[in-house]
Motif scaffolding. Structure first.
Motif, PDB file in Angstrom:
ATOM      1  N   LEU A 149      22.809  47.076   6.267  1.00 38.43           N
ATOM      2  CA  LEU A 149      23.879  47.954   5.808  1.00 38.43           C
ATOM      3  C   LEU A 149      23.905  49.268   6.591  1.00 38.43           C
ATOM      4  N   CYS A 150      22.735  49.755   6.986  1.00 36.83           N
ATOM      5  CA  CYS A 150      22.668  51.002   7.749  1.00 36.83           C
ATOM      6  C   CYS A 150      23.483  50.918   9.040  1.00 36.83           C
ATOM      7  N   GLN A 151      23.561  49.732   9.608  1.00 40.57           N
ATOM      8  CA  GLN A 151      24.269  49.550  10.868  1.00 40.57           C
ATOM      9  C   GLN A 151      25.783  49.672  10.707  1.00 40.57           C
ATOM     10  N   SER A 152      26.285  49.458   9.498  1.00 43.29           N
ATOM     11  CA  SER A 152      27.732  49.481   9.289  1.00 43.29           C
ATOM     12  C   SER A 152      28.219  50.578   8.344  1.00 43.29           C
ATOM     13  N   THR A 153      27.369  51.065   7.449  1.00 46.94           N
ATOM     14  CA  THR A 153      27.811  52.044   6.452  1.00 46.94           C
ATOM     15  C   THR A 153      27.152  53.404   6.597  1.00 46.94           C
ATOM     16  N   GLY A 154      26.072  53.496   7.329  1.00 51.15           N
ATOM     17  CA  GLY A 154      25.311  54.736   7.377  1.00 51.15           C
ATOM     18  C   GLY A 154      24.189  54.721   6.358  1.00 51.15           C
ATOM     19  N   ALA A 155      23.237  55.614   6.524  1.00 49.54           N
ATOM     20  CA  ALA A 155      22.010  55.575   5.729  1.00 49.54           C
ATOM     21  C   ALA A 155      22.235  55.772   4.236  1.00 49.54           C
ATOM     22  N   ILE A 156      22.992  56.812   3.844  1.00 47.28           N
ATOM     23  CA  ILE A 156      23.140  57.126   2.427  1.00 47.28           C
ATOM     24  C   ILE A 156      23.853  56.007   1.675  1.00 47.28           C
ATOM     25  N   VAL A 159      21.491  53.012   1.386  1.00 47.15           N
ATOM     26  CA  VAL A 159      20.483  53.232   0.340  1.00 47.15           C
ATOM     27  C   VAL A 159      21.101  53.041  -1.040  1.00 47.15           C
ATOM     28  N   THR A 160      22.298  53.583  -1.248  1.00 49.26           N
ATOM     29  CA  THR A 160      22.961  53.522  -2.550  1.00 49.26           C
ATOM     30  C   THR A 160      23.376  52.099  -2.911  1.00 49.26           C
ATOM     31  N   ILE A 161      24.008  51.389  -1.981  1.00 52.98           N
ATOM     32  CA  ILE A 161      24.445  50.009  -2.249  1.00 52.98           C
ATOM     33  C   ILE A 161      23.244  49.111  -2.518  1.00 52.98           C
ATOM     34  N   THR A 162      22.206  49.267  -1.709  1.00 53.94           N
ATOM     35  CA  THR A 162      21.007  48.449  -1.897  1.00 53.94           C
ATOM     36  C   THR A 162      20.352  48.733  -3.241  1.00 53.94           C
ATOM     37  N   ALA A 163      20.308  50.009  -3.633  1.00 56.89           N
ATOM     38  CA  ALA A 163      19.733  50.381  -4.934  1.00 56.89           C
ATOM     39  C   ALA A 163      20.542  49.777  -6.068  1.00 56.89           C
ATOM     40  N   PHE A 164      21.866  49.746  -5.914  1.00 53.56           N
ATOM     41  CA  PHE A 164      22.751  49.167  -6.936  1.00 53.56           C
ATOM     42  C   PHE A 164      22.467  47.672  -7.097  1.00 53.56           C
ATOM     43  N   TYR A 188      15.374  55.766   0.157  1.00 54.58           N
ATOM     44  CA  TYR A 188      15.401  56.982   0.960  1.00 54.58           C
ATOM     45  C   TYR A 188      14.030  57.252   1.584  1.00 54.58           C
ATOM     46  N   ALA A 189      12.976  56.865   0.876  1.00 51.00           N
ATOM     47  CA  ALA A 189      11.628  57.005   1.431  1.00 51.00           C
ATOM     48  C   ALA A 189      11.471  56.136   2.678  1.00 51.00           C
ATOM     49  N   PHE A 190      12.137  54.971   2.694  1.00 43.46           N
ATOM     50  CA  PHE A 190      12.111  54.115   3.878  1.00 43.46           C
ATOM     51  C   PHE A 190      12.854  54.776   5.043  1.00 43.46           C
ATOM     52  N   ILE A 191      13.965  55.463   4.721  1.00 39.51           N
ATOM     53  CA  ILE A 191      14.704  56.195   5.749  1.00 39.51           C
ATOM     54  C   ILE A 191      13.825  57.282   6.361  1.00 39.51           C
ATOM     55  N   ILE A 192      13.082  57.974   5.515  1.00 38.77           N
ATOM     56  CA  ILE A 192      12.228  59.058   5.982  1.00 38.77           C
ATOM     57  C   ILE A 192      11.058  58.528   6.798  1.00 38.77           C
ATOM     58  N   SER A 193      10.384  57.524   6.272  1.00 30.10           N
ATOM     59  CA  SER A 193       9.128  57.045   6.878  1.00 30.10           C
ATOM     60  C   SER A 193       9.332  56.058   8.016  1.00 30.10           C
ATOM     61  N   ARG A 194      10.434  55.288   7.962  1.00 30.23           N
ATOM     62  CA  ARG A 194      10.678  54.205   8.923  1.00 30.23           C
ATOM     63  C   ARG A 194       9.487  53.254   8.989  1.00 30.23           C
ATOM     64  N   ASN A 195       8.926  52.987   7.849  1.00 33.59           N
ATOM     65  CA  ASN A 195       7.761  52.105   7.754  1.00 33.59           C
ATOM     66  C   ASN A 195       7.851  51.355   6.428  1.00 33.59           C
TER      67      ASN A 195
END
Length: 254
Positions: A149-156, A159-164, A188-195
């Motif tokens: 999803l990050c590739q097509s919608t952006g990070a935020i 994160v929101t769609i996946t959480a839903f 969001y922690a995954f966005i920050i850590s990239r791990n």
């Protein structure tokens, strides 16, 4: 613990705790781990370890992610209590009754999954429902769905769609908002850590704490006064937001 809840419903007719655990484990692997593995090989043509940046996290990242997992608990508990307290209008009484029945069934399935309150069952629940489930679900939700999803919608939005979706798959109305909030923090922690090891650690810790609390009859802020629960939830959210901001700022300097 989405797969554990769904798996326990499938295993409801199975005889005994061991059969329930076996069904849950197989179900978790087939529902989350295998599709994630297949997707990464089909799209990225590379192993999960490479595409999800699976590497040993730093000690600081582990400490911060564990702290965040604990500090957000009062807020997610508050959201769950608010959801349970919501009353539907009379014309929606049928919907309210179905939701109540579904939540009761989920609670029954979870009780079946937990088994007896002894050391053996506790250890088994922590290993399978706590750690194994967290690994499989995070590889699927954060490592695969959110990444795509990050590739097509952006990070935020990702994160929101996946959480839903993460919360919805649990199929529990009273816990929807709280699980979505937790899923957002983990994403969001995954966005920050990239791990991917960071979301797995947070999810596993949350599951383990929930298992310990549930098996000891402590899983809600309902025993608090409303004012105390709201204050506790607001404070937990504020501390979590501060930690996440400081974490992102620190990672930006690395």
């Amino acid at each position: 613990m989405a797969s554990s809840l769904i798996g326990s419903a499938i295993a409801a007719a199975a005889s005994g705790y061991a059969a329930t655990k076996a069904v849950q484990t197989i179900h978790t692997a087939l529902l989350f781990a295998m599709p994630a593995w297949a997707t990464h090989y089909a799209i990225y043509d590379s192993p999960l370890k490479k595409t999800m940046r699976m590497r040993k996290p730093s000690g600081t990242d582990i400490i911060i992610c564990m702290a965040v997992t604990v500090t957000i608990i009062p807020f997610t508990s508050m959201l769950a209590d608010i959801s349970r307290a919501i009353t539907f209008p009379e014309f929606m009484s049928g919907v309210a009754e179905r939701i109540k029945e579904a939540d009761a069934q989920q609670a029954s399935n979870l009780t079946l999954s937990l088994g007896n309150n002894d050391a053996m069952h506790m250890a088994c629940n922590i290993l399978l429902m706590g750690v194994f489930t967290a690994i499989c679900e995070e590889i699927f939700f954060r490592g695969t769905m959110q990444e795509l999803l990050c590739q097509s919608t952006g990070a935020i939005w990702a994160v929101t769609i996946t959480a839903f979706v993460f919360s919805g798959i649990h199929m529990e109305y009273s816990g929807f908002l709280s699980r979505m909030a937790l899923g957002w923090i983990i994403g969001y922690a995954f966005i920050i850590s990239r791990n991917i090891c960071i979301p797995i650690t947070m999810h596993a810790l949350n599951n383990i704490l929930a298992i310990i609390l549930m098996q000891n009859g402590m899983n809600s802020t309902e025993s608090m006064g409303k004012g105390t629960a709201l204050l506790s939830g607001a404070a937990g959210l504020a501390v979590t937001a501060y930690l996440m901001h400081a974490w992102r700022k620190r990672k930006g300097k690395d």
